[in-house]
Design a protein around this motif. Structure first.
Motif, PDB file in Angstrom:
ATOM      1  N   ALA A 113       0.827  -1.203   0.000  1.00  0.00           N
ATOM      2  CA  ALA A 113       0.000   0.000   0.000  1.00  0.00           C
ATOM      3  C   ALA A 113       0.863   1.255   0.000  1.00  0.00           C
ATOM      4  N   TYR A 114       0.308   2.345  -0.513  1.00  0.00           N
ATOM      5  CA  TYR A 114       1.005   3.636  -0.477  1.00  0.00           C
ATOM      6  C   TYR A 114       1.298   4.013   0.980  1.00  0.00           C
ATOM      7  N   GLY A 115       2.508   4.462   1.235  1.00  0.00           N
ATOM      8  CA  GLY A 115       2.910   4.816   2.592  1.00  0.00           C
ATOM      9  C   GLY A 115       3.492   3.656   3.369  1.00  0.00           C
ATOM     10  N   SER A 116       3.442   2.457   2.795  1.00  0.00           N
ATOM     11  CA  SER A 116       3.996   1.272   3.454  1.00  0.00           C
ATOM     12  C   SER A 116       4.929   0.528   2.498  1.00  0.00           C
ATOM     13  N   GLY A 117       5.786   1.287   1.821  1.00  0.00           N
ATOM     14  CA  GLY A 117       6.666   0.719   0.807  1.00  0.00           C
ATOM     15  C   GLY A 117       7.544  -0.408   1.322  1.00  0.00           C
ATOM     16  N   THR A 118       7.797  -1.383   0.463  1.00  0.00           N
ATOM     17  CA  THR A 118       8.681  -2.493   0.771  1.00  0.00           C
ATOM     18  C   THR A 118      10.062  -2.211   0.199  1.00  0.00           C
ATOM     19  N   THR A 119      11.106  -2.454   0.995  1.00  0.00           N
ATOM     20  CA  THR A 119      12.476  -2.255   0.530  1.00  0.00           C
ATOM     21  C   THR A 119      12.852  -3.401  -0.407  1.00  0.00           C
ATOM     22  N   ILE A 120      13.288  -3.053  -1.635  1.00  0.00           N
ATOM     23  CA  ILE A 120      13.669  -4.081  -2.604  1.00  0.00           C
ATOM     24  C   ILE A 120      15.176  -4.091  -2.859  1.00  0.00           C
ATOM     25  N   VAL A 121      15.865  -3.013  -2.477  1.00  0.00           N
ATOM     26  CA  VAL A 121      17.328  -2.952  -2.552  1.00  0.00           C
ATOM     27  C   VAL A 121      17.795  -2.073  -1.406  1.00  0.00           C
ATOM     28  N   SER A 122      18.855  -2.468  -0.706  1.00  0.00           N
ATOM     29  CA  SER A 122      19.397  -1.624   0.362  1.00  0.00           C
ATOM     30  C   SER A 122      20.834  -2.020   0.639  1.00  0.00           C
ATOM     31  N   GLY A 123      21.528  -1.166   1.389  1.00  0.00           N
ATOM     32  CA  GLY A 123      22.895  -1.490   1.751  1.00  0.00           C
ATOM     33  C   GLY A 123      23.539  -0.391   2.561  1.00  0.00           C
ATOM     34  N   ASN A 124      24.665  -0.715   3.164  1.00  0.00           N
ATOM     35  CA  ASN A 124      25.478   0.256   3.886  1.00  0.00           C
ATOM     36  C   ASN A 124      26.790   0.407   3.119  1.00  0.00           C
ATOM     37  N   ALA A 125      26.956   1.556   2.493  1.00  0.00           N
ATOM     38  CA  ALA A 125      28.135   1.780   1.661  1.00  0.00           C
ATOM     39  C   ALA A 125      28.365   3.272   1.501  1.00  0.00           C
ATOM     40  N   GLU A 126      29.626   3.656   1.243  1.00  0.00           N
ATOM     41  CA  GLU A 126      29.926   5.063   1.012  1.00  0.00           C
ATOM     42  C   GLU A 126      29.542   5.476  -0.400  1.00  0.00           C
ATOM     43  N   SER A 127      29.481   4.516  -1.309  1.00  0.00           N
ATOM     44  CA  SER A 127      29.046   4.811  -2.673  1.00  0.00           C
ATOM     45  C   SER A 127      28.415   3.570  -3.285  1.00  0.00           C
ATOM     46  N   VAL A 128      27.537   3.805  -4.240  1.00  0.00           N
ATOM     47  CA  VAL A 128      26.908   2.726  -4.993  1.00  0.00           C
ATOM     48  C   VAL A 128      27.221   2.981  -6.458  1.00  0.00           C
ATOM     49  N   PRO A 129      27.990   2.114  -7.095  1.00  0.00           N
ATOM     50  CA  PRO A 129      28.295   2.335  -8.509  1.00  0.00           C
ATOM     51  C   PRO A 129      27.023   2.268  -9.340  1.00  0.00           C
ATOM     52  N   THR A 130      27.056   2.845 -10.514  1.00  0.00           N
ATOM     53  CA  THR A 130      25.890   2.806 -11.396  1.00  0.00           C
ATOM     54  C   THR A 130      25.481   1.354 -11.622  1.00  0.00           C
ATOM     55  N   THR A 131      24.265   1.032 -11.190  1.00  0.00           N
ATOM     56  CA  THR A 131      23.750  -0.339 -11.229  1.00  0.00           C
ATOM     57  C   THR A 131      22.423  -0.358 -11.966  1.00  0.00           C
ATOM     58  N   THR A 132      22.237  -1.342 -12.836  1.00  0.00           N
ATOM     59  CA  THR A 132      20.978  -1.471 -13.567  1.00  0.00           C
ATOM     60  C   THR A 132      20.319  -2.808 -13.240  1.00  0.00           C
ATOM     61  N   LYS A 133      19.061  -2.742 -12.846  1.00  0.00           N
ATOM     62  CA  LYS A 133      18.246  -3.927 -12.577  1.00  0.00           C
ATOM     63  C   LYS A 133      16.997  -3.876 -13.460  1.00  0.00           C
ATOM     64  N   LYS A 134      16.282  -4.979 -13.481  1.00  0.00           N
ATOM     65  CA  LYS A 134      15.044  -5.044 -14.254  1.00  0.00           C
ATOM     66  C   LYS A 134      13.868  -5.150 -13.297  1.00  0.00           C
ATOM     67  N   LEU A 135      12.909  -4.232 -13.433  1.00  0.00           N
ATOM     68  CA  LEU A 135      11.679  -4.279 -12.646  1.00  0.00           C
ATOM     69  C   LEU A 135      10.603  -4.893 -13.533  1.00  0.00           C
ATOM     70  N   VAL A 136      10.080  -6.042 -13.110  1.00  0.00           N
ATOM     71  CA  VAL A 136       9.128  -6.799 -13.930  1.00  0.00           C
ATOM     72  C   VAL A 136       7.773  -6.865 -13.237  1.00  0.00           C
ATOM     73  N   PHE A 137       6.712  -6.683 -14.013  1.00  0.00           N
ATOM     74  CA  PHE A 137       5.347  -6.852 -13.530  1.00  0.00           C
ATOM     75  C   PHE A 137       4.730  -8.037 -14.280  1.00  0.00           C
ATOM     76  N   ALA A 138       4.077  -8.903 -13.543  1.00  0.00           N
ATOM     77  CA  ALA A 138       3.433 -10.071 -14.151  1.00  0.00           C
ATOM     78  C   ALA A 138       1.964 -10.096 -13.755  1.00  0.00           C
ATOM     79  N   SER A 139       1.110 -10.481 -14.687  1.00  0.00           N
ATOM     80  CA  SER A 139      -0.324 -10.580 -14.397  1.00  0.00           C
ATOM     81  C   SER A 139      -0.908 -11.808 -15.077  1.00  0.00           C
ATOM     82  N   LYS A 140      -1.959 -12.339 -14.475  1.00  0.00           N
ATOM     83  CA  LYS A 140      -2.646 -13.493 -15.062  1.00  0.00           C
ATOM     84  C   LYS A 140      -4.148 -13.277 -14.932  1.00  0.00           C
ATOM     85  N   PHE A 141      -4.823 -13.146 -16.080  1.00  0.00           N
ATOM     86  CA  PHE A 141      -6.264 -12.924 -16.111  1.00  0.00           C
ATOM     87  C   PHE A 141      -6.989 -14.226 -16.429  1.00  0.00           C
TER      88      PHE A 141
END
Length: 199
Positions: A113-141
């Protein structure tokens, strides 16, 4: 007399969604996929976190133009942490994965729900290099799902805590200078000339 002490860090973050608006024709009885690459980076931080949720004012994947004369639409619920092979009809979800991951092998979660976001990536670091991931949505009707245009809005956010540098950044006035503050100050700041004010 006031002294201006230069900052030792300059925190920054970047989040780019390649295709922010996604749509497709979803055949009934099959799992359909939509995806976009998400690129992020950060510098001069101590921790970071990327969260996902419904955007404000949205709480479901819903039919925006009902074509059924009864005015009844099909309810599309959360996938509940299932792979496509085990997804129930009339469900949908999201997954974040490496760009070369096979959509059919991912586990799809229910959108928070809005206002209750789930963390999908996190970490403790001084820097995060440029990183690319794929966000996928799946549905079944289901085959008896009400036809129409099902839509929703999703919020993806990247937050970071700036890196704390002890030393000159911790004082405002020269009178606050101590041996301990000097010891904790990076050499590059010690070598800078600190402007003085006149009286």
């Amino acid at each position: 007399t006031n002294y201006t002490i230069p900052r030792a860090v300059s925190p920054s973050t970047s989040l780019t969604i390649t295709t922010p608006n996604l749509s497709t024709i979803a055949p009934v009885g099959e799992v359909s996929y939509l995806s976009s690459n998400v690129t992020y980076s950060a510098n001069d931080i101590s921790s970071y976190s990327m969260k996902i949720s419904y955007a404000e004012g949205n709480s479901s994947l819903s039919n925006s133009n009902i074509t059924d004369s009864s005015g009844i639409t099909t309810t599309i619920t959360g996938a509940g942490g299932k792979t496509p092979a085990s997804m129930s009809s009339n469900t949908w979800g999201y997954a974040l994965a490496d760009t070369n991951a096979n959509n059919t092998t991912l586990t799809y979660s229910t959108m928070p729900a809005y206002g209750s976001g789930t963390t999908i990536v996190s970490g403790n670091a001084e820097s995060v290099p440029t990183t690319t991931k794929k966000l996928v949505f799946a549905s079944k009707f289901a085959e008896n799902a009400t036809s129409g245009h099902y839509r929703t809005k999703v919020l993806l956010s990247l937050t970071a805590t700036p890196k704390v540098v002890a030393g000159l950044d911790s004082i405002t006035y020269m009178q606050e200078m101590t041996g301990e503050v000097c010891k904790q100050t990076p050499q590059k700041l010690k070598d800078q000339t600190i402007p003085t004010g006149g009286s």
